[in-house]
Scaffold this motif. Structure first.
Motif, mmCIF file in Angstrom:
data_model
loop_
_atom_site.group_PDB
_atom_site.id
_atom_site.type_symbol
_atom_site.label_atom_id
_atom_site.label_comp_id
_atom_site.label_asym_id
_atom_site.label_seq_id
_atom_site.Cartn_x
_atom_site.Cartn_y
_atom_site.Cartn_z
ATOM 1 N N ALA A 120 3.644 -3.267 5.038
ATOM 2 C CA ALA A 120 2.274 -3.004 4.600
ATOM 3 C C ALA A 120 1.368 -2.736 5.788
ATOM 4 N N ALA A 121 1.672 -3.382 6.926
ATOM 5 C CA ALA A 121 0.879 -3.183 8.141
ATOM 6 C C ALA A 121 1.276 -1.921 8.896
ATOM 7 N N GLY A 122 2.242 -1.137 8.361
ATOM 8 C CA GLY A 122 2.630 0.127 8.978
ATOM 9 C C GLY A 122 3.665 -0.018 10.072
ATOM 10 N N LYS A 123 4.346 -1.167 10.133
ATOM 11 C CA LYS A 123 5.324 -1.386 11.201
ATOM 12 C C LYS A 123 6.635 -0.687 10.885
ATOM 13 N N HIS A 135 0.842 -1.201 0.000
ATOM 14 C CA HIS A 135 0.000 0.000 0.000
ATOM 15 C C HIS A 135 0.879 1.254 0.000
ATOM 16 N N HIS A 136 2.002 1.150 -0.734
ATOM 17 C CA HIS A 136 2.947 2.254 -0.928
ATOM 18 C C HIS A 136 3.685 2.623 0.361
ATOM 19 N N ARG A 137 3.840 1.666 1.264
ATOM 20 C CA ARG A 137 4.533 1.934 2.528
ATOM 21 C C ARG A 137 5.948 1.370 2.550
ATOM 22 N N VAL A 138 6.380 0.691 1.512
ATOM 23 C CA VAL A 138 7.722 0.121 1.508
ATOM 24 C C VAL A 138 8.757 1.238 1.551
#
Length: 872
Positions: A669-672, A581-584
């Motif tokens: 992806a989970a924002g960690k 979700h573009h968080r990488v």
């Protein structure tokens, strides 16, 4: 002449700069101790050198130092003035001190001094005080001071400009338009006077401020829509101010740079600003403009703008803002979120702080928290949309397109004069393949303001895209120009379809919907696609679902290149971005992309530097990777980060299994954050991964042999081999080069020489030749000769599968080399693969026809196998 003023952030974004100043005679007691503290605590800035005439006094020096952004030096100079100095200079010295303190972030001390008599009624001091308040979003405090100023000096250009700006800051745009009309009507009629005779304007400060006021009036009233010539008028005023009236006038250069950048002309903006960067490398307004337009100082010891801002003011709001933005751009979302939260706590009255925190919260927690924060901005500034516009741009940059679209539309609806929002939204639609919507929005932006260069360029690009053909495969759509690139659709489409299926298996993820690959036929088209203007050099870019690349065709500025590696690299980004979700983090997706290029390194100068860093313990840690992209400190940090990231991916794959990489992406992806993500992926701490990975890398790299002793011995062996080769003693040459290769297996020359020698009849070694040709192929990014030679050797050995693989590899380096397709047809025919034979022959024939129509030929004789010196 007042050379040190700046316009507010609201008026010209990020060019809002105020240099205000302060005096010994008016600063006794506690104020004096504050000045002494600053002087004692910080040494004066060393650069740039101030050169003054022999008759110049300390006040002249302090003024010049402030003009150069040397605030601590100016305070030191002013403190050296004897107490019995001329009393009539007291006010001037006080203002200089206040300016220096403002430049150092000592706002309260400067404000106390500027509000003291006799400065409280001094027009220049009032100007300094007002602009400081406007810069810091303190318009409510500035308003009554401006009213007093106008009553005292009703014809003041600076007072009328500030009046319009404070109304803008209050969100009363209708009143701001009326206020700015003062510059166009009455006895002023500055625009008409300019059109009649520009030579009558002789004050750089006044002319620059007039230009700013006219620009704001034209923007708010949307007058550019009907009076496009106003663009040239405003720019002409700025240019006359710094290019004719006063060639060292910094405010007009800054204003011109921001004006040009806001209209899509970044190249001109950088040109305007560079002299200011050289003359005033510590000046906050110059540094902020540099960050805005991407200008770079040419001084060898130049710091980054953020570092320079921190040197002047450790608590700089702008430095904190840009540090957080840099983390967001590097996709370090947990860190950016933490930094944004701290910034908002310290500066709750700044719309940019609210917008930044809203954007980082959106990426980490989703829409509700972001909407809540932006609603707070609505409460503070009911009529303004600054926070929504800023958040929308950040979310666009984070590829959070649905949210960015919603916020851009709020900006457009509530403040329709903000054509930049339309331009940004149109560009975003272009990024995600919604060309019809992009055209509609950009058409509206053009109607409102026909002088935005990037908007015009995007519209022209959309005209071109409308003529492109589309080649469909199961998972991919290729856009291409059929006239200039007739074989791109089927060749790139087949390659990318196979690559798509490969990456599905590697990352255990299938993107939803088809991936779009846009192949632009020329350098300018591709540059406009990337940045809105020509001149930006690159080979490929991923916007998420949409990839863009320049045609790998001879005749463009880039020429042919290894498009296979470029597009595989970019498709990895697409997978990583969509999967997370573009968080990488940027460093990770770049590392994974280079890993999937299938090479240990990409450029010939990388191995020695990588060896040095591995041996001396200076490899990047996982925590330090982002800084290589945002704040590099050593030459080569960027490519080293790409390479070391790829080696980390390889380490995870070999040590913890391919699934560890999938788990790592899932955690992001989970924002960690990094610590939690790597623990999820490997079960280990970040420190354990760093330590073990570095040990593993050192073991892998140690045999490369770049010690001083090994290097000296390898160079001697290469020289011996060259002498033997020249004397045609080939067996001795093989022996010498083989020993050099064993000592330093990543050095280029032994591979070149051995590849040549192993293809000679007297020293034939086909298996050895393949090994060295494959190494050389890594660096031949624009020449496919090694790939074709490898294919022919495999064919002679009857290893037809590998022969076909390498014949195809040759087409991935030079798409329009017809001899590569002839080679594919020859191998496929021997394999009995009739369909492949027909396809290759058909492609070769199309290339021949295309060449003949252009009056050129690219069907060339087989090149020599390696670039080794030939025996004499």
């Amino acid at each position: 002449m007042n050379m040190f003023r700046r316009s507010t952030v609201l008026t010209i974004p990020l060019a809002a700069f105020l240099l205000s100043v302060f005096s010994t005679e008016l600063a006794h007691g506690a104020m004096k101790s504050t000045i002494d503290e600053w002087v004692d605590r910080f040494a004066p800035e060393e650069s740039p050198e101030i050169k003054l005439p022999s008759y110049a006094g300390p006040v002249d020096r302090a003024q010049a130092e402030i003009a150069a952004g040397k605030y601590r030096a100016a305070l030191s100079t002013l403190s050296s003035i004897k107490p019995d100095a001329k009393s009539e200079d007291a006010a001037a010295r006080a203002i200089l001190r206040a300016r220096a303190l403002l430049g150092l972030g000592e706002f309260e001390d400067a404000a106390i001094l500027l509000a003291s008599e006799p400065l409280a009624s001094d027009p220049e001091a009032i100007n300094v005080r007002v602009r400081d308040l406007l810069d810091r979003e303190q318009g409510r405090l500035a308003a009554p001071i401006i009213d007093q100023w106008l009553a005292q000096v009703p014809d003041s250009i600076q007072a009328h400009l500030a009046h319009g700006q404070v109304l803008e800051q209050a969100g009363d745009f209708a009143a701001a338009i009326e206020s700015y009309k003062w510059f166009l009507g009455g006895q002023q009629v500055f625009v008409q006077k300019w059109l009649d005779d520009p030579l009558q304007f002789e004050n750089a400060d006044d002319l620059s401020d007039i230009a700013t006021a006219v620009h704001r009036w034209a923007t708010l009233s949307m007058a550019y829509k009907e009076q496009a010539s106003l663009n040239d008028t405003v720019l002409g005023m700025y240019v006359r101010a710094f290019d004719v009236i006063d060639r060292e006038h910094i405010p007009s250069r800054v204003a011109a740079a921001i004006f040009a950048a806001s209209r899509g002309n970044v190249a001109s903006a950088q040109t305007y600003l560079k002299p200011a960067l050289e003359r005033a490398p510590h000046d906050p307004r110059v540094l902020l403009a540099a960050m805005r337009v991407g200008a770079q100082s040419e001084q060898e010891d130049a710091q980054s703008p953020v570092q320079a801002l921190r040197m002047a003011d450790p608590e700089s709001f702008e430095a904190g803002l840009y540090e957080a933005i840099a983390l967001a751009n590097a996709r370090q979302w947990p860190q950016a979120d933490d930094r944004a939260g701290v910034l908002l706590q310290k500066y709750p009255g700044r719309p940019e702080a609210i917008a930044l925190y809203a954007a980082t919260q959106f990426v980490r927690q989703g829409p509700p928290r972001c909407d809540e924060l932006l609603s707070q901005a609505n409460t503070q500034w009911p009529a303004r949309t600054d926070a929504h516009a800023f958040a929308a741009r950040l979310l666009k940059g984070a590829d959070q397109y649905d949210a960015a679209e919603r916020y851009f539309k709020i900006v457009i609806e509530r403040t329709p004069w903000q054509t930049e929002a339309r331009h940004q939204l149109g560009g975003m639609f272009l990024n995600i393949g919604r060309e019809d919507e992009a055209r509609a929005v950009l058409d509206e932006a053009y109607k409102s303001d026909p002088y935005n260069l990037a908007t015009v360029n995007f519209l022209r690009l959309l005209d071109d895209i409308a003529k492109y053909e589309k080649h469909h495969t199961e998972h991919v759509i290729v856009y291409f120009d059929p006239r200039l690139d007739p074989i791109v659709g089927e060749q790139v489409g087949a390659f990318m379809e196979q690559t798509f299926q490969d990456l599905v298996k590697i990352f255990d993820y299938t993107p939803d919907g088809k991936v779009i690959i846009q192949v632009y036929p020329g350098d300018d088209e591709f540059s406009v696609r990337m940045a809105g203007v020509p001149g930006v050099e690159n080979f490929g870019v991923s916007f998420g679902r949409v990839l863009a690349t320049i045609s790998p065709r001879r005749g463009t500025k880039k020429g042919n290149f290894n498009w296979g590696r470029v597009l595989r690299h970019e498709l990895v980004h697409t997978f990583n971005l969509m999967q997370t979700h573009h968080r990488v983090p940027r460093w990770l997706t770049e590392g994974l992309a280079v890993w999937q290029e299938g090479v240990p390194f990409r450029f010939k100068d990388v191995p020695e530097e990588l060896y040095s860093r591995a041996m001396d313990g200076s490899l990047f840690t996982i925590r330090s990777f982002p800084a290589a992209f945002t704040r590099p400190t050593r030459p080569g940090d960027g490519e080293q980060a790409y390479t070391q990231g790829a080696w980390l991916a390889r380490y995870l794959d070999e040590t913890y299994g391919r699934a560890s990489i999938v788990r790592l992406l899932g955690a992001y992806a989970a924002g960690k954050n990094d610590v939690a993500a790597f623990h999820d992926a490997t079960g280990q701490t970040l420190e354990k991964i760093d330590a073990d990975w570095h040990i593993w890398m050192k073991q892998q790299i140690a045999p490369w042999g770049y010690s001083e002793e090994a290097t000296e011995r390898a160079e001697a062996l290469v020289n011996e081999g060259d002498q033997a080769l020249k004397a045609k003693v080939l067996e001795q040459a093989v022996k010498s080069f083989a020993e050099a290769y064993a000592l330093q297996p990543t050095e280029l020359k032994p591979h070149q020489r051995l590849a040549y020698l192993y293809l000679q009849k007297e020293t034939s070694n086909p298996v050895g030749a393949i090994e060295h040709l494959k190494f050389l192929h890594i660096f031949e990014l624009q020449n496919n000769r090694f790939a074709k030679q490898i294919a022919r050797i495999y064919m002679r050995q009857n290893d037809l599968e590998n022969a076909l693989k390498w014949a195809r590899e040759a087409t991935y380096v030079d798409l329009y080399d017809a001899t590569s397709y002839d080679l594919i047809a020859e191998v496929a025919e021997r394999m009995g693969r009739t369909e492949d034979v027909q396809r290759a022959k058909h492609t070769a024939a199309r290339i021949a026809l295309w060449d003949s129509q252009r009056g050129e030929t690219q069907r060339t004789a087989e090149p020599p196998p390696a670039n080794a010196p030939r025996p004499e």
